[in-house]
Design a protein around this motif. Structure first.
Motif, short mmCIF file in Angstrom:
data_model
loop_
_atom_site.label_atom_id
_atom_site.label_comp_id
_atom_site.label_asym_id
_atom_site.label_seq_id
_atom_site.Cartn_x
_atom_site.Cartn_y
_atom_site.Cartn_z
N MET A 1 12.44 74.50 16.19
CA MET A 1 12.45 73.05 16.06
C MET A 1 13.36 72.61 14.92
SD MET A 1 11.03 70.58 13.84
CE MET A 1 9.49 71.23 13.21
N LEU A 2 13.27 73.29 13.78
CA LEU A 2 14.11 72.93 12.63
C LEU A 2 15.59 73.20 12.92
CD1 LEU A 2 11.89 74.27 9.70
CD2 LEU A 2 12.22 71.89 10.39
N ALA A 3 15.88 74.28 13.65
CA ALA A 3 17.26 74.59 14.01
C ALA A 3 17.83 73.51 14.93
CB ALA A 3 17.33 75.96 14.69
N THR A 4 17.02 73.01 15.84
CA THR A 4 17.45 71.93 16.73
C THR A 4 17.77 70.67 15.91
OG1 THR A 4 16.12 72.79 18.54
CG2 THR A 4 16.77 70.48 18.68
N ARG A 5 16.94 70.39 14.95
CA ARG A 5 17.19 69.22 14.08
C ARG A 5 18.49 69.41 13.29
NH1 ARG A 5 13.97 65.44 12.73
NH2 ARG A 5 14.53 65.53 10.51
N ALA A 6 18.71 70.61 12.76
CA ALA A 6 19.93 70.87 11.99
C ALA A 6 21.18 70.72 12.87
CB ALA A 6 19.86 72.26 11.37
N GLU A 7 21.08 71.19 14.10
CA GLU A 7 22.21 71.06 15.02
C GLU A 7 22.49 69.59 15.34
OE1 GLU A 7 21.02 73.38 18.34
OE2 GLU A 7 21.24 75.32 17.28
N ARG A 8 21.42 68.82 15.48
CA ARG A 8 21.58 67.39 15.77
C ARG A 8 22.29 66.69 14.61
NH1 ARG A 8 16.21 65.91 17.10
NH2 ARG A 8 15.76 64.97 15.08
N ARG A 9 21.94 67.05 13.39
CA ARG A 9 22.58 66.46 12.23
C ARG A 9 24.05 66.92 12.14
NH1 ARG A 9 25.89 66.27 9.08
NH2 ARG A 9 25.82 65.52 6.94
N ALA A 10 24.31 68.22 12.38
CA ALA A 10 25.67 68.75 12.26
C ALA A 10 26.61 68.12 13.28
CB ALA A 10 25.65 70.27 12.44
N ALA A 11 26.08 67.76 14.45
CA ALA A 11 26.91 67.14 15.49
C ALA A 11 27.43 65.78 15.07
CB ALA A 11 26.10 67.02 16.78
N CYS A 12 26.82 65.18 14.06
CA CYS A 12 27.26 63.85 13.60
C CYS A 12 28.50 63.91 12.73
CB CYS A 12 26.14 63.18 12.81
SG CYS A 12 24.69 62.76 13.79
N ALA A 13 28.86 65.11 12.24
CA ALA A 13 29.99 65.27 11.32
C ALA A 13 29.80 64.33 10.13
CB ALA A 13 31.30 65.03 12.06
N ASP A 14 30.74 63.39 9.91
CA ASP A 14 30.66 62.50 8.75
C ASP A 14 30.20 61.09 9.11
OD1 ASP A 14 31.53 64.49 6.99
OD2 ASP A 14 33.64 64.03 7.37
N ASP A 15 29.68 60.89 10.30
CA ASP A 15 29.20 59.57 10.73
C ASP A 15 27.83 59.32 10.08
OD1 ASP A 15 28.02 57.40 12.07
OD2 ASP A 15 29.07 57.87 13.94
N LEU A 16 27.81 58.47 9.06
CA LEU A 16 26.60 58.30 8.26
C LEU A 16 25.46 57.66 9.04
CD1 LEU A 16 28.29 57.13 4.95
CD2 LEU A 16 27.18 59.33 5.38
N GLY A 17 25.77 56.73 9.93
CA GLY A 17 24.73 56.13 10.76
C GLY A 17 24.12 57.16 11.69
N CYS A 18 24.96 57.99 12.26
CA CYS A 18 24.50 59.06 13.14
C CYS A 18 23.65 60.06 12.37
CB CYS A 18 25.71 59.75 13.77
SG CYS A 18 25.30 61.16 14.84
N ILE A 19 24.09 60.41 11.16
CA ILE A 19 23.33 61.36 10.33
C ILE A 19 21.94 60.82 10.05
CG2 ILE A 19 23.19 62.33 8.00
CD1 ILE A 19 26.29 62.53 8.08
N THR A 20 21.86 59.55 9.69
CA THR A 20 20.56 58.95 9.37
C THR A 20 19.65 58.96 10.59
OG1 THR A 20 21.68 57.51 7.78
CG2 THR A 20 19.42 56.94 8.36
N GLN A 21 20.20 58.59 11.74
CA GLN A 21 19.40 58.59 12.97
C GLN A 21 18.98 60.02 13.33
OE1 GLN A 21 18.33 55.83 14.93
NE2 GLN A 21 17.07 57.50 15.69
N ALA A 22 19.85 60.97 13.08
CA ALA A 22 19.54 62.36 13.41
C ALA A 22 18.38 62.89 12.56
CB ALA A 22 20.77 63.24 13.22
N MET A 23 18.20 62.32 11.37
CA MET A 23 17.11 62.75 10.48
C MET A 23 15.74 62.31 10.99
SD MET A 23 18.28 64.24 7.61
CE MET A 23 19.85 64.46 6.76
N VAL A 24 15.69 61.27 11.82
CA VAL A 24 14.40 60.74 12.31
C VAL A 24 13.68 61.81 13.12
CG1 VAL A 24 13.32 59.00 13.78
CG2 VAL A 24 15.23 58.36 12.29
N TRP A 25 12.41 62.00 12.82
CA TRP A 25 11.60 63.00 13.52
C TRP A 25 11.08 62.44 14.83
CZ3 TRP A 25 9.85 67.90 11.47
CH2 TRP A 25 10.38 68.20 10.21
N THR A 26 11.20 63.21 15.90
CA THR A 26 10.64 62.81 17.18
C THR A 26 9.13 63.12 17.19
OG1 THR A 26 10.93 64.95 18.25
CG2 THR A 26 12.82 63.42 18.29
N PRO A 27 8.39 62.52 18.10
CA PRO A 27 6.95 62.83 18.17
C PRO A 27 6.67 64.31 18.38
CG PRO A 27 7.42 60.82 19.39
CD PRO A 27 8.75 61.38 18.97
#
Length: 380
Positions: free
Chosen positions: A58-84
């Motif tokens: 689960m944590l690896a999936t979250r890290a990959e989601r954040r890495a896919a955002c590159a330098d897009d700060l809005g995307c990074i912030t959204q990627a940090m949000v935890w799903t249910p």
């Protein structure tokens, strides 16, 4: 920005060196996320949690989601949000013996993860909070928004001693967002039982609580709407009521509850102003007064007053009395107020009893109020 992120966004500690601690962020982490904070500070705590079934994936999936955002700060912030589902995986994995609330460690972990989400959405993504007049970041220039997000991203990946960021960077990202937004309200008056409350705390140690009809008088706040007003008109009425009621001699302590809330950005803390007025205008002794300077709503007025009673060693199975204006008193006594507590806190902070007069109600505090809930990050 991309070059800066490359240089600063992936800071590491040289071999043999220890990361530095941050006293402000450390205190904020302990206040908002006590369970996650304990996992971060306990030797091997993060590694043991990662070893639980499903957590590492689960944590690896979250890290990959954040890495896919590159330098897009809005995307990074959204990627940090935890799903249910991510929240449930982590909450299930937290050791059962690590209880920080009456309802157990899994429930507390869920609240803390949801608290991270609230910070990310409110201070990072611009979501309108429940009480937009006093909560949230308020109107901000887009350049400042970007600066805060960039700083939070860098800080979340810069090692900090005792941090749970090794588990997931969203923890320190949320803490950094509050810091760079100058909304570290949750620790603004620590240690709470020192300072203005020191004299009353000392007196409480020798109190025979059975001598008093009521353990406390809880005087609720009514914030002003004028920026330079120290006390609202209703606040001045409340302290007159409090002085008159205290003179009867059947109340052990006065709890003045009201934070720095109305209007947004005010420099005045309502409980402090009420305390000064009670002492200067009415001669009430300082060691009979306890200030509760965090609450921003009537629901948390009662919740936080209960926490102070517990901190003073007062018996929670003894009635207190609430003193306030007739309109607020009627509201507190209503079924709608009980429902509001259930909706916002998840429980009622105590049982509202008899309405003794238009300005007085009996109140039996509930130990449920001791739950720490970072879904209100300014007053958990």
């Amino acid at each position: 920005m991309a070059l800066g992120a490359a240089i600063l966004g992936f800071a590491s500690v040289p071999a043999g060196a220890e990361p530095v601690g941050d006293r402000v962020i450390g205190a904020l982490s302990h206040r908002l996320f006590p369970l996650l904070d304990a996992i971060g500070t306990e030797p091997g705590g993060v590694e043991r949690l990662k070893a639980k079934p499903g957590v590492a994936v689960m944590l690896a999936t979250r890290a990959e989601r954040r890495a896919a955002c590159a330098d897009d700060l809005g995307c990074i912030t959204q990627a940090m949000v935890w799903t249910p589902s991510e929240t449930a995986t982590l909450a299930t994995a937290v050791p059962a013996g690590t209880a920080y609330a009456d309802d157990g460690s899994a429930a507390q972990a869920k609240r803390e993860i949801e608290g991270i989400n609230v910070v990310l959405r409110t201070f990072g993504l611009g979501q309108v909070p429940r009480y937009p007049q006093i909560d949230g970041a308020g109107p901000i220039d887009p350049i400042e928004v970007r600066a805060r997000l960039q700083a939070a991203d860098w800080l979340s990946r810069t090692p900090r001693a005792g941090s749970a960021q090794a588990l997931d960077t969203s923890v320190d990202f949320a803490l950094a967002l509050l810091d760079v937004s100058d909304r570290t309200d949750a620790i603004g008056f620590d240690p709470l039982m020192g300072g203005l409350n020191a004299a009353a705390t000392r007196r409480a140690r020798s109190l025979d609580w059975t001598r008093w009809r009521y353990s406390a008088m809880i005087v609720t706040g009514v914030g002003p709407e004028t920026p330079d007003a120290a006390l609202s008109p209703f606040g001045k009425y409340h302290i007159r009521l409090a002085a008159d009621r205290f003179a009867r001699g059947d109340i052990a302590v006065i709890i003045l509850t009201g934070g720095r809330a109305h209007p947004r950005g005010t420099r005045f803390t309502e409980a402090e102003q009420m305390r000064a007025a009670l002492i200067e205008r009415y001669g009430v002794p300082a060691d009979a007064i306890v200030v509760e300077p965090y609450a921003r709503h009537t629901t948390t007025n009662l919740r936080n007053a209960t926490r102070l009673l517990a901190a003073l060693g007062a018996p929670l199975d003894k009635d207190a009395v609430i003193v306030c204006n007739p309109g607020q008193s009627e509201t507190i006594a209503s079924a709608a107020f009980a429902q509001r507590n259930l909706a916002e806190l998840g429980y009622v902070p105590g049982q509202v009893g008899r309405r003794l007069s238009p300005t007085e109600l009996e109140f039996r505090p509930s130990p449920l109020s001791l739950r720490i809930d970072p879904r209100d990050p300014l007053d958990p």
